[in-house]
Design a protein around this motif. Structure first.
Motif, PDB file in Angstrom:
ATOM      1  N   ALA A  20       0.839  -1.204   0.000  1.00 30.40           N
ATOM      2  CA  ALA A  20       0.000   0.000   0.000  1.00 30.40           C
ATOM      3  C   ALA A  20       0.873   1.253   0.000  1.00 30.40           C
ATOM      4  O   ALA A  20       0.552   2.241  -0.672  1.00 30.40           O
ATOM      5  CB  ALA A  20      -0.931  -0.014   1.207  1.00 30.40           C
ATOM      6  N   ASP A  23       2.148   1.720  -3.509  1.00 33.44           N
ATOM      7  CA  ASP A  23       1.048   2.211  -4.350  1.00 33.44           C
ATOM      8  C   ASP A  23       0.820   3.707  -4.117  1.00 33.44           C
ATOM      9  O   ASP A  23       0.614   4.464  -5.059  1.00 33.44           O
ATOM     10  CB  ASP A  23      -0.241   1.426  -4.086  1.00 33.44           C
ATOM     11  CG  ASP A  23      -0.195   0.021  -4.653  1.00 33.44           C
ATOM     12  OD1 ASP A  23       0.620  -0.244  -5.566  1.00 33.44           O
ATOM     13  OD2 ASP A  23      -0.976  -0.826  -4.171  1.00 33.44           O
ATOM     14  N   GLU A  24       0.860   4.110  -2.854  1.00 31.23           N
ATOM     15  CA  GLU A  24       0.679   5.529  -2.515  1.00 31.23           C
ATOM     16  C   GLU A  24       1.812   6.377  -3.098  1.00 31.23           C
ATOM     17  O   GLU A  24       1.572   7.444  -3.654  1.00 31.23           O
ATOM     18  CB  GLU A  24       0.628   5.685  -0.997  1.00 31.23           C
ATOM     19  CG  GLU A  24       0.325   7.086  -0.537  1.00 31.23           C
ATOM     20  CD  GLU A  24       0.190   7.151   0.979  1.00 31.23           C
ATOM     21  OE1 GLU A  24       0.819   8.041   1.571  1.00 31.23           O
ATOM     22  OE2 GLU A  24      -0.534   6.316   1.551  1.00 31.23           O
ATOM     23  N   LEU A  26       3.555   5.715  -5.675  1.00 26.47           N
ATOM     24  CA  LEU A  26       3.433   5.749  -7.137  1.00 26.47           C
ATOM     25  C   LEU A  26       2.470   6.845  -7.594  1.00 26.47           C
ATOM     26  O   LEU A  26       2.588   7.345  -8.714  1.00 26.47           O
ATOM     27  CB  LEU A  26       2.964   4.392  -7.679  1.00 26.47           C
ATOM     28  CG  LEU A  26       4.034   3.317  -7.785  1.00 26.47           C
ATOM     29  CD1 LEU A  26       3.408   1.977  -8.098  1.00 26.47           C
ATOM     30  CD2 LEU A  26       5.060   3.686  -8.831  1.00 26.47           C
ATOM     31  N   ARG A  27       1.531   7.201  -6.736  1.00 21.49           N
ATOM     32  CA  ARG A  27       0.584   8.261  -7.067  1.00 21.49           C
ATOM     33  C   ARG A  27       1.159   9.660  -6.790  1.00 21.49           C
ATOM     34  O   ARG A  27       0.567  10.654  -7.170  1.00 21.49           O
ATOM     35  CB  ARG A  27      -0.714   8.074  -6.288  1.00 21.49           C
ATOM     36  CG  ARG A  27      -1.532   6.887  -6.782  1.00 21.49           C
ATOM     37  CD  ARG A  27      -2.906   6.822  -6.111  1.00 21.49           C
ATOM     38  NE  ARG A  27      -2.843   6.409  -4.724  1.00 21.49           N
ATOM     39  CZ  ARG A  27      -2.846   5.145  -4.291  1.00 21.49           C
ATOM     40  NH1 ARG A  27      -2.901   4.159  -5.170  1.00 21.49           N
ATOM     41  NH2 ARG A  27      -2.805   4.864  -3.013  1.00 21.49           N
ATOM     42  N   TRP A  59       0.508  -8.079  -8.358  1.00 20.24           N
ATOM     43  CA  TRP A  59       0.883  -6.739  -7.903  1.00 20.24           C
ATOM     44  C   TRP A  59       2.323  -6.407  -8.335  1.00 20.24           C
ATOM     45  O   TRP A  59       2.584  -5.312  -8.809  1.00 20.24           O
ATOM     46  CB  TRP A  59       0.735  -6.628  -6.382  1.00 20.24           C
ATOM     47  CG  TRP A  59       1.150  -5.298  -5.854  1.00 20.24           C
ATOM     48  CD1 TRP A  59       0.372  -4.184  -5.765  1.00 20.24           C
ATOM     49  CD2 TRP A  59       2.447  -4.928  -5.384  1.00 20.24           C
ATOM     50  NE1 TRP A  59       1.113  -3.141  -5.254  1.00 20.24           N
ATOM     51  CE2 TRP A  59       2.390  -3.578  -5.018  1.00 20.24           C
ATOM     52  CE3 TRP A  59       3.653  -5.615  -5.235  1.00 20.24           C
ATOM     53  CZ2 TRP A  59       3.493  -2.893  -4.506  1.00 20.24           C
ATOM     54  CZ3 TRP A  59       4.750  -4.935  -4.738  1.00 20.24           C
ATOM     55  CH2 TRP A  59       4.659  -3.588  -4.387  1.00 20.24           C
ATOM     56  N   ARG A  62       2.376  -5.726 -12.114  1.00 17.86           N
ATOM     57  CA  ARG A  62       1.704  -4.443 -12.381  1.00 17.86           C
ATOM     58  C   ARG A  62       2.541  -3.262 -11.893  1.00 17.86           C
ATOM     59  O   ARG A  62       2.582  -2.217 -12.546  1.00 17.86           O
ATOM     60  CB  ARG A  62       0.337  -4.403 -11.689  1.00 17.86           C
ATOM     61  CG  ARG A  62      -0.698  -5.283 -12.321  1.00 17.86           C
ATOM     62  CD  ARG A  62      -1.994  -5.200 -11.544  1.00 17.86           C
ATOM     63  NE  ARG A  62      -2.932  -6.184 -12.010  1.00 17.86           N
ATOM     64  CZ  ARG A  62      -3.806  -6.815 -11.228  1.00 17.86           C
ATOM     65  NH1 ARG A  62      -3.856  -6.557  -9.937  1.00 17.86           N
ATOM     66  NH2 ARG A  62      -4.632  -7.711 -11.734  1.00 17.86           N
ATOM     67  N   THR A  63       3.194  -3.424 -10.758  1.00 16.52           N
ATOM     68  CA  THR A  63       4.010  -2.342 -10.202  1.00 16.52           C
ATOM     69  C   THR A  63       5.192  -2.037 -11.108  1.00 16.52           C
ATOM     70  O   THR A  63       5.486  -0.860 -11.376  1.00 16.52           O
ATOM     71  CB  THR A  63       4.475  -2.693  -8.774  1.00 16.52           C
ATOM     72  OG1 THR A  63       3.303  -2.840  -7.947  1.00 16.52           O
ATOM     73  CG2 THR A  63       5.371  -1.614  -8.198  1.00 16.52           C
ATOM     74  N   ARG A  66       3.853  -0.104 -13.967  1.00 19.67           N
ATOM     75  CA  ARG A  66       3.554   1.278 -13.577  1.00 19.67           C
ATOM     76  C   ARG A  66       4.827   2.106 -13.413  1.00 19.67           C
ATOM     77  O   ARG A  66       4.826   3.310 -13.683  1.00 19.67           O
ATOM     78  CB  ARG A  66       2.748   1.302 -12.270  1.00 19.67           C
ATOM     79  CG  ARG A  66       1.323   0.803 -12.461  1.00 19.67           C
ATOM     80  CD  ARG A  66       0.585   0.641 -11.164  1.00 19.67           C
ATOM     81  NE  ARG A  66       0.424   1.900 -10.469  1.00 19.67           N
ATOM     82  CZ  ARG A  66       0.072   1.989  -9.185  1.00 19.67           C
ATOM     83  NH1 ARG A  66      -0.148   0.900  -8.472  1.00 19.67           N
ATOM     84  NH2 ARG A  66      -0.058   3.168  -8.618  1.00 19.67           N
TER      85      ARG A  66
END
Length: 127
Positions: A20, A23-24, A26-27, A59, A62-63, A66
């Motif tokens: 998480a 993911d954060e 990456l944004r 994940w 996908r990561t 990304r």
């Protein structure tokens, strides 16, 4: 560490938090250290291998997509060690990552990782 102590529940909780966090990040405009991503990917894949799952493998793939990076061979090898049913369930993510790979300007580590992913992809597609 939780995995090495056989504490899968703790490992799952810690892994979920770490994923998480990535993911954060990456944004946001923050850079993510490639060695940290690789270390997390390897631990995530180890947990999937132990649990005969693929959620974390999806994940991971996908990561990297990304991030617009390719994993090192060590990560690709860890993906390839997943059980057959798990591998079959990550085919779409693997296809997407390989298809998005640049054809030039790869580092030697990326080239090795891509070669291993392409071999795995061919095996999954029966080529």
């Amino acid at each position: 560490k939780a995995l090495s102590l056989g504490r899968q529940m703790d490992a799952e909780r810690i892994m979920s938090q770490a994923m998480a966090n990535v993911d954060e990040r990456l944004r946001s405009p923050d850079q993510i250290d490639e060695s940290q991503v690789e270390e997390l990917a390897l631990e995530a894949l180890k947990l999937d291998e132990i649990q005969s799952g693929a959620a974390r493998a999806k994940w991971v793939l996908r990561t990297y997509r990304r991030l617009r990076r390719l994993p090192a061979r060590t990560v690709a090898e860890s993906v390839s060690r997943l059980p057959a049913a798990s591998l079959e369930s990550v085919t779409a993510e693997l296809d997407d990552l390989v298809a998005s790979a640049p054809v030039s300007k790869l580092t030697p580590r990326e080239a090795e990782g891509l070669a291993r992913l392409e071999t795995l992809r061919a095996q999954l597609h029966g080529n």
